[in-house]
Design a protein around this motif. Sequence first.
Motif, short mmCIF file in Angstrom:
data_model
loop_
_atom_site.label_atom_id
_atom_site.label_comp_id
_atom_site.label_asym_id
_atom_site.label_seq_id
_atom_site.Cartn_x
_atom_site.Cartn_y
_atom_site.Cartn_z
N ALA A 1 0.85 -1.13 0.19
CA ALA A 1 -0.22 0.06 0.05
C ALA A 1 0.92 1.06 0.02
N GLU A 2 0.89 2.08 -1.03
CA GLU A 2 1.64 3.22 -1.17
C GLU A 2 1.55 4.20 -0.03
N GLY A 3 2.64 4.48 0.58
CA GLY A 3 2.89 5.22 1.81
C GLY A 3 2.58 4.91 2.90
N TRP A 4 2.17 3.55 3.08
CA TRP A 4 1.83 2.91 4.39
C TRP A 4 2.98 1.78 4.66
N ASP A 5 3.53 1.76 5.63
CA ASP A 5 4.65 1.12 6.32
C ASP A 5 3.93 0.03 7.19
N VAL A 6 4.50 -0.88 7.87
CA VAL A 6 4.08 -1.93 8.85
C VAL A 6 3.39 -1.11 10.17
N ALA A 7 3.99 0.08 10.18
CA ALA A 7 3.43 0.86 11.48
C ALA A 7 2.17 1.48 11.15
N MET A 8 1.93 2.08 10.08
CA MET A 8 0.57 2.41 9.48
C MET A 8 -0.24 1.50 9.46
N GLN A 9 0.01 0.52 8.83
CA GLN A 9 -1.10 -0.61 8.87
C GLN A 9 -1.68 -1.20 10.08
N ILE A 10 -0.75 -1.20 11.18
CA ILE A 10 -1.27 -1.67 12.29
C ILE A 10 -1.95 -0.51 13.03
N ALA A 11 -1.62 0.79 12.80
CA ALA A 11 -2.19 1.77 13.62
C ALA A 11 -3.63 2.37 12.91
N HIS A 12 -3.67 1.70 11.79
CA HIS A 12 -4.85 1.74 10.83
C HIS A 12 -5.97 0.55 11.54
N LEU A 13 -5.46 -0.58 11.74
CA LEU A 13 -6.24 -1.24 12.58
C LEU A 13 -6.94 -0.85 13.94
N ALA A 14 -5.77 -0.42 14.76
CA ALA A 14 -6.11 0.02 16.03
C ALA A 14 -7.04 0.94 15.89
N TRP A 15 -7.03 1.92 15.06
CA TRP A 15 -7.93 3.22 15.05
C TRP A 15 -9.13 2.57 14.73
N THR A 16 -9.31 1.69 13.58
CA THR A 16 -10.72 1.20 13.36
C THR A 16 -11.34 0.41 14.43
N ASP A 17 -10.57 -0.26 14.92
CA ASP A 17 -11.01 -1.20 16.15
C ASP A 17 -11.71 -0.25 17.38
N GLU A 18 -10.76 0.86 17.57
CA GLU A 18 -11.28 1.87 18.53
C GLU A 18 -12.61 2.63 17.98
N VAL A 19 -12.64 2.83 16.70
CA VAL A 19 -13.94 3.44 16.27
C VAL A 19 -14.99 2.56 16.20
N SER A 20 -14.62 1.17 16.00
CA SER A 20 -15.98 0.43 15.89
C SER A 20 -16.26 0.24 17.36
N LEU A 21 -15.61 0.34 18.36
CA LEU A 21 -16.04 0.25 19.70
C LEU A 21 -16.93 1.47 20.04
N THR A 22 -16.60 2.59 19.53
CA THR A 22 -17.18 3.82 19.65
C THR A 22 -18.80 3.71 19.19
N ALA A 23 -18.67 2.99 17.98
CA ALA A 23 -19.96 2.88 17.37
C ALA A 23 -20.95 1.82 17.89
N ILE A 24 -20.29 1.14 18.87
CA ILE A 24 -21.21 0.19 19.72
C ILE A 24 -21.46 0.94 21.10
N ARG A 25 -20.70 1.54 21.54
CA ARG A 25 -21.03 1.92 22.98
C ARG A 25 -21.55 3.46 23.04
N ASP A 26 -21.19 4.07 21.94
CA ASP A 26 -21.63 5.76 21.91
C ASP A 26 -22.24 6.07 20.55
N ALA A 27 -23.45 5.78 20.02
CA ALA A 27 -23.85 6.15 18.75
C ALA A 27 -23.61 7.81 18.47
#
Length: 272
Positions: free
Chosen positions: A41-67
């Motif tokens: 993925a252009e411009g995305w190193d391993v750090a960005m890939q894992i950070a994106h997964l962390a961000w999306t998991d956190e946002v998913s939790l927000t969607a469940i807990r606080d609409a």
Amino acid sequence: MTNSQPSATEDPHAALVALNARVDELVETAGADRWNTGTPAEGWDVAMQIAHLAWTDEVSLTAIRDAGAFQAVVEKAMEDPTGFVDVGAAEIAATGREEVLARWRLARGELGDALKAADPGEKIPWFGPPMRPGSMAAARIMETWAHGFDVADGLGVSVSSDPAFVGALPHVAKLGFKTRAFSYAMNGLEAPTSEIHVALTRDDGTVIEFGPADAQQRVTGPLLDFCLLVTQRIHRDDTALEAQGEDASHWLDIAQAFAGVAGDGREKGTRA
């Protein structure tokens, strides 16, 4: 050859746990020295890939807990629809390897628990259509699989036959099939009304099928190729997928199983 519909016993929650653990293992085994290794993925190193997964998991939790809080995230995303995801990943990646991994592990664990505890009929808001908990688990599998594949490619590790990655394939494929109309919407197009039949072959020769068996529009080919295509990790010309019918062929050109602005996908020849 044996035909088989995806089994109802294929637990998406268990598949997600196994996949997360395997991607985590890949990163841990690579060590800190390869944290900033580039990925396909252009411009995305391993750090960005894992950070994106962390961000999306956190946002998913927000969607469940606080609409309400999640709606605020959506409104912020609408201000910069093409760059919002990158900004979120970059902000987390900047905190450093140990912090990123800690946040990802915490978020994915809490999200897994929240999805299992949620009412199966509940609709959880998202950037695309609202999803029930089972569908959100499948969506997390899809994204973790896709970004995990990028991480593995960047690290030079083949995961095509890895049990955790292979176990995720039916879930990714099912989501790819279910998001056919969504693919058109994300490209500003009206979805065709035609039915479509998809028959995807596993490495062991068994076949996963979706859609009416008598549909005139048809897609056939390897299960792995279909999953790579709907996550835009491969150019269509680099797959062994075959389409019968104009609607089926057009769908393969624009297929995407993920929410967000339609991307350009991968260049031809990058995964031949």
